[in-house]
Design a protein around this motif. Structure first.
Motif, PDB file in Angstrom:
ATOM      1  N   ALA A 233      10.653  28.923  70.201  1.00 55.69           N
ATOM      2  CA  ALA A 233      12.091  28.666  70.168  1.00 55.69           C
ATOM      3  C   ALA A 233      12.696  29.031  68.821  1.00 55.69           C
ATOM      4  CB  ALA A 233      12.378  27.201  70.488  1.00 55.69           C
ATOM      5  N   GLN A 234      11.942  28.867  67.761  1.00 54.40           N
ATOM      6  CA  GLN A 234      12.410  29.218  66.435  1.00 54.40           C
ATOM      7  C   GLN A 234      11.202  29.189  65.515  1.00 54.40           C
ATOM      8  OE1 GLN A 234      15.709  26.912  65.171  1.00 54.40           O
ATOM      9  NE2 GLN A 234      15.482  27.432  63.050  1.00 54.40           N
ATOM     10  N   SER A 235      11.190  30.072  64.550  1.00 52.29           N
ATOM     11  CA  SER A 235      10.071  30.045  63.620  1.00 52.29           C
ATOM     12  C   SER A 235      10.170  28.812  62.742  1.00 52.29           C
ATOM     13  CB  SER A 235      10.087  31.308  62.760  1.00 52.29           C
ATOM     14  OG  SER A 235      11.275  31.370  62.013  1.00 52.29           O
ATOM     15  N   ALA A 236       9.022  28.347  62.319  1.00 48.76           N
ATOM     16  CA  ALA A 236       8.979  27.143  61.495  1.00 48.76           C
ATOM     17  C   ALA A 236       9.618  27.404  60.147  1.00 48.76           C
ATOM     18  CB  ALA A 236       7.540  26.693  61.323  1.00 48.76           C
ATOM     19  N   GLY A 237      10.090  26.331  59.550  1.00 51.21           N
ATOM     20  CA  GLY A 237      10.700  26.420  58.239  1.00 51.21           C
ATOM     21  C   GLY A 237       9.705  26.861  57.186  1.00 51.21           C
ATOM     22  N   GLU A 238      10.223  27.121  56.008  1.00 48.62           N
ATOM     23  CA  GLU A 238       9.406  27.638  54.919  1.00 48.62           C
ATOM     24  C   GLU A 238       8.748  26.536  54.103  1.00 48.62           C
ATOM     25  OE1 GLU A 238      12.218  29.959  52.739  1.00 48.62           O
ATOM     26  OE2 GLU A 238      12.667  31.219  54.446  1.00 48.62           O
TER      27      GLU A 238
ATOM     28  N   GLY B 243       8.549  11.023  49.379  1.00 48.59           N
ATOM     29  CA  GLY B 243       8.674  11.619  48.053  1.00 48.59           C
ATOM     30  C   GLY B 243      10.015  11.288  47.439  1.00 48.59           C
ATOM     31  N   ASP B 244      10.436  12.137  46.515  1.00 51.55           N
ATOM     32  CA  ASP B 244      11.683  11.909  45.793  1.00 51.55           C
ATOM     33  C   ASP B 244      12.879  12.639  46.399  1.00 51.55           C
ATOM     34  OD1 ASP B 244      10.290  10.377  43.940  1.00 51.55           O
ATOM     35  OD2 ASP B 244       9.862  12.126  42.679  1.00 51.55           O
ATOM     36  N   VAL B 245      12.624  13.586  47.291  1.00 50.15           N
ATOM     37  CA  VAL B 245      13.695  14.409  47.850  1.00 50.15           C
ATOM     38  C   VAL B 245      14.021  13.919  49.256  1.00 50.15           C
ATOM     39  CG1 VAL B 245      14.379  16.747  48.509  1.00 50.15           C
ATOM     40  CG2 VAL B 245      12.947  16.381  46.491  1.00 50.15           C
ATOM     41  N   ALA B 246      15.302  13.635  49.480  1.00 49.98           N
ATOM     42  CA  ALA B 246      15.750  13.135  50.782  1.00 49.98           C
ATOM     43  C   ALA B 246      15.744  14.239  51.830  1.00 49.98           C
ATOM     44  CB  ALA B 246      17.151  12.552  50.657  1.00 49.98           C
ATOM     45  N   LEU B 247      15.494  13.850  53.058  1.00 56.50           N
ATOM     46  CA  LEU B 247      15.610  14.759  54.187  1.00 56.50           C
ATOM     47  C   LEU B 247      17.094  15.043  54.388  1.00 56.50           C
ATOM     48  CD1 LEU B 247      13.964  16.106  56.496  1.00 56.50           C
ATOM     49  CD2 LEU B 247      14.446  14.074  57.854  1.00 56.50           C
ATOM     50  N   PRO B 248      17.493  16.305  54.380  1.00 57.55           N
ATOM     51  CA  PRO B 248      18.928  16.618  54.507  1.00 57.55           C
ATOM     52  C   PRO B 248      19.414  16.420  55.940  1.00 57.55           C
ATOM     53  CG  PRO B 248      17.658  18.640  54.404  1.00 57.55           C
ATOM     54  CD  PRO B 248      16.689  17.510  54.204  1.00 57.55           C
TER      55      PRO B 248
ATOM     56  N   GLN C 227       2.865  18.860  69.562  1.00 61.81           N
ATOM     57  CA  GLN C 227       4.152  19.464  69.894  1.00 61.81           C
ATOM     58  C   GLN C 227       4.977  19.814  68.667  1.00 61.81           C
ATOM     59  OE1 GLN C 227       6.481  17.281  72.724  1.00 61.81           O
ATOM     60  NE2 GLN C 227       8.056  18.838  72.810  1.00 61.81           N
ATOM     61  N   TRP C 228       4.897  19.006  67.594  1.00 60.76           N
ATOM     62  CA  TRP C 228       5.864  19.154  66.512  1.00 60.76           C
ATOM     63  C   TRP C 228       5.297  19.587  65.169  1.00 60.76           C
ATOM     64  CZ3 TRP C 228      10.440  19.893  68.180  1.00 60.76           C
ATOM     65  CH2 TRP C 228      10.865  19.289  69.352  1.00 60.76           C
ATOM     66  N   SER C 229       4.016  19.407  64.900  1.00 56.22           N
ATOM     67  CA  SER C 229       3.476  19.821  63.597  1.00 56.22           C
ATOM     68  C   SER C 229       3.708  21.306  63.381  1.00 56.22           C
ATOM     69  CB  SER C 229       1.976  19.528  63.513  1.00 56.22           C
ATOM     70  OG  SER C 229       1.736  18.149  63.435  1.00 56.22           O
ATOM     71  N   GLY C 230       4.292  21.640  62.237  1.00 53.26           N
ATOM     72  CA  GLY C 230       4.566  23.028  61.893  1.00 53.26           C
ATOM     73  C   GLY C 230       5.870  23.569  62.437  1.00 53.26           C
ATOM     74  N   GLN C 231       6.534  22.825  63.305  1.00 50.85           N
ATOM     75  CA  GLN C 231       7.807  23.276  63.872  1.00 50.85           C
ATOM     76  C   GLN C 231       8.946  23.046  62.875  1.00 50.85           C
ATOM     77  OE1 GLN C 231       8.337  24.811  66.898  1.00 50.85           O
ATOM     78  NE2 GLN C 231       6.112  24.875  67.005  1.00 50.85           N
ATOM     79  N   SER C 232      10.030  23.740  63.100  1.00 49.11           N
ATOM     80  CA  SER C 232      11.213  23.587  62.269  1.00 49.11           C
ATOM     81  C   SER C 232      11.861  22.226  62.532  1.00 49.11           C
ATOM     82  CB  SER C 232      12.194  24.717  62.581  1.00 49.11           C
ATOM     83  OG  SER C 232      13.349  24.591  61.814  1.00 49.11           O
ATOM     84  N   VAL C 233      12.282  21.558  61.465  1.00 46.19           N
ATOM     85  CA  VAL C 233      12.858  20.221  61.573  1.00 46.19           C
ATOM     86  C   VAL C 233      14.110  20.227  62.439  1.00 46.19           C
ATOM     87  CG1 VAL C 233      13.909  18.334  60.261  1.00 46.19           C
ATOM     88  CG2 VAL C 233      11.875  19.469  59.384  1.00 46.19           C
ATOM     89  N   ASP C 234      14.903  21.280  62.371  1.00 40.71           N
ATOM     90  CA  ASP C 234      16.130  21.291  63.162  1.00 40.71           C
ATOM     91  C   ASP C 234      15.855  21.270  64.659  1.00 40.71           C
ATOM     92  OD1 ASP C 234      15.250  23.985  62.991  1.00 40.71           O
ATOM     93  OD2 ASP C 234      17.278  24.726  63.327  1.00 40.71           O
ATOM     94  N   LEU C 235      14.697  21.767  65.100  1.00 36.57           N
ATOM     95  CA  LEU C 235      14.357  21.706  66.523  1.00 36.57           C
ATOM     96  C   LEU C 235      14.146  20.269  66.974  1.00 36.57           C
ATOM     97  CD1 LEU C 235      11.834  24.660  66.895  1.00 36.57           C
ATOM     98  CD2 LEU C 235      14.211  24.570  67.651  1.00 36.57           C
ATOM     99  N   LEU C 236      13.395  19.502  66.185  1.00 39.04           N
ATOM    100  CA  LEU C 236      13.148  18.107  66.538  1.00 39.04           C
ATOM    101  C   LEU C 236      14.444  17.296  66.457  1.00 39.04           C
ATOM    102  CD1 LEU C 236      11.436  15.747  67.377  1.00 39.04           C
ATOM    103  CD2 LEU C 236      10.599  15.571  65.023  1.00 39.04           C
ATOM    104  N   LEU C 237      15.239  17.531  65.429  1.00 38.52           N
ATOM    105  CA  LEU C 237      16.497  16.795  65.329  1.00 38.52           C
ATOM    106  C   LEU C 237      17.443  17.151  66.469  1.00 38.52           C
ATOM    107  CD1 LEU C 237      17.197  16.395  61.536  1.00 38.52           C
ATOM    108  CD2 LEU C 237      16.895  14.620  63.223  1.00 38.52           C
ATOM    109  N   ALA C 238      17.405  18.376  66.952  1.00 33.01           N
ATOM    110  CA  ALA C 238      18.226  18.743  68.114  1.00 33.01           C
ATOM    111  C   ALA C 238      17.787  17.939  69.336  1.00 33.01           C
ATOM    112  CB  ALA C 238      18.120  20.240  68.391  1.00 33.01           C
TER     113      ALA C 238
ATOM    114  N   ASP D  94      21.535  24.011  58.495  1.00 39.24           N
ATOM    115  CA  ASP D  94      20.950  25.178  57.824  1.00 39.24           C
ATOM    116  C   ASP D  94      19.801  24.774  56.910  1.00 39.24           C
ATOM    117  OD1 ASP D  94      22.686  26.954  59.069  1.00 39.24           O
ATOM    118  OD2 ASP D  94      24.171  26.810  57.465  1.00 39.24           O
ATOM    119  N   ALA D  95      19.965  23.666  56.194  1.00 43.23           N
ATOM    120  CA  ALA D  95      18.891  23.177  55.328  1.00 43.23           C
ATOM    121  C   ALA D  95      17.701  22.716  56.166  1.00 43.23           C
ATOM    122  CB  ALA D  95      19.403  22.035  54.449  1.00 43.23           C
TER     123      ALA D  95
END
Length: 161
Positions: free
Chosen positions: A28-33, A124-129, A79-90, A133-134
């Motif tokens: 459905a979409q390539s995984a994030g970087e 960690g120290d960085v929040a999930l956006p 199902q979700w390991s390695g997938q792009s976060v926006d797919l799961l949030l959708a 796009d992020a």
């Protein structure tokens, strides 16, 4: 009129099949970087939001049941390991069933942070956006399963184990 109805049914079935195959194969979409990160505060807020909006269907320990999918364990990891976060949030934004997309964007991100933490991903120290796009540039880290109570599985109730 009947040939048109039959054609519409075939197109609908084909569309559903393509979506399911795309998700199963990760097409459905390539995984994030970068691996997705989240803060402890997000996971804590996500736990509260999960218990209020999600636990009724998905269970107190994210186990799911019946037609409700598990949000932890092998099925979730597969199902979700390695997938792009926006797919799961959708997918998450299709919830809750009585009000799809009805939660604030930060609540969905917080619930995801809680799900990741529950599945063994360290905060960690960085929040999930919340920006789509992020999120598309982030991948769901490889998850190992629940790590509540310092072990692989939740602790049994007192007096049972």
């Amino acid at each position: 009129m009947r040939p048109r109805l039959a054609l519409m049914r075939r197109i609908g079935c084909f569309s559903v099949l393509m979506v399911l195959l795309g998700q199963s194969a990760g097409l459905a979409q390539s995984a994030g970087e970068q691996p997705a990160g989240f803060t402890p505060a997000q996971a804590s807020a996500g736990s509260t939001a999960y218990n209020r909006h999600c636990a009724t269907c998905h269970g107190g320990t994210l186990e799911g049941g019946g037609i409700t999918p598990s949000l932890t364990g092998e099925r979730f990891a597969g199902q979700w390991s390695g997938q792009s976060v926006d797919l799961l949030l959708a997918e998450m934004r299709r919830m809750p069933p009585e009000n799809p997309g009805g939660l604030a964007g930060d609540l969905y991100a917080n619930v995801l942070a809680y799900m990741l933490q529950y599945n063994g991903v360290a905060s960690g120290d960085v929040a999930l956006p919340t920006d789509p796009d992020a999120l598309a540039r982030l991948a769901i880290p490889m998850v190992s399963g629940p790590t509540c109570h310092g072990s692989q599985w939740p602790a049994p109730p007192a007096g049972r184990g």
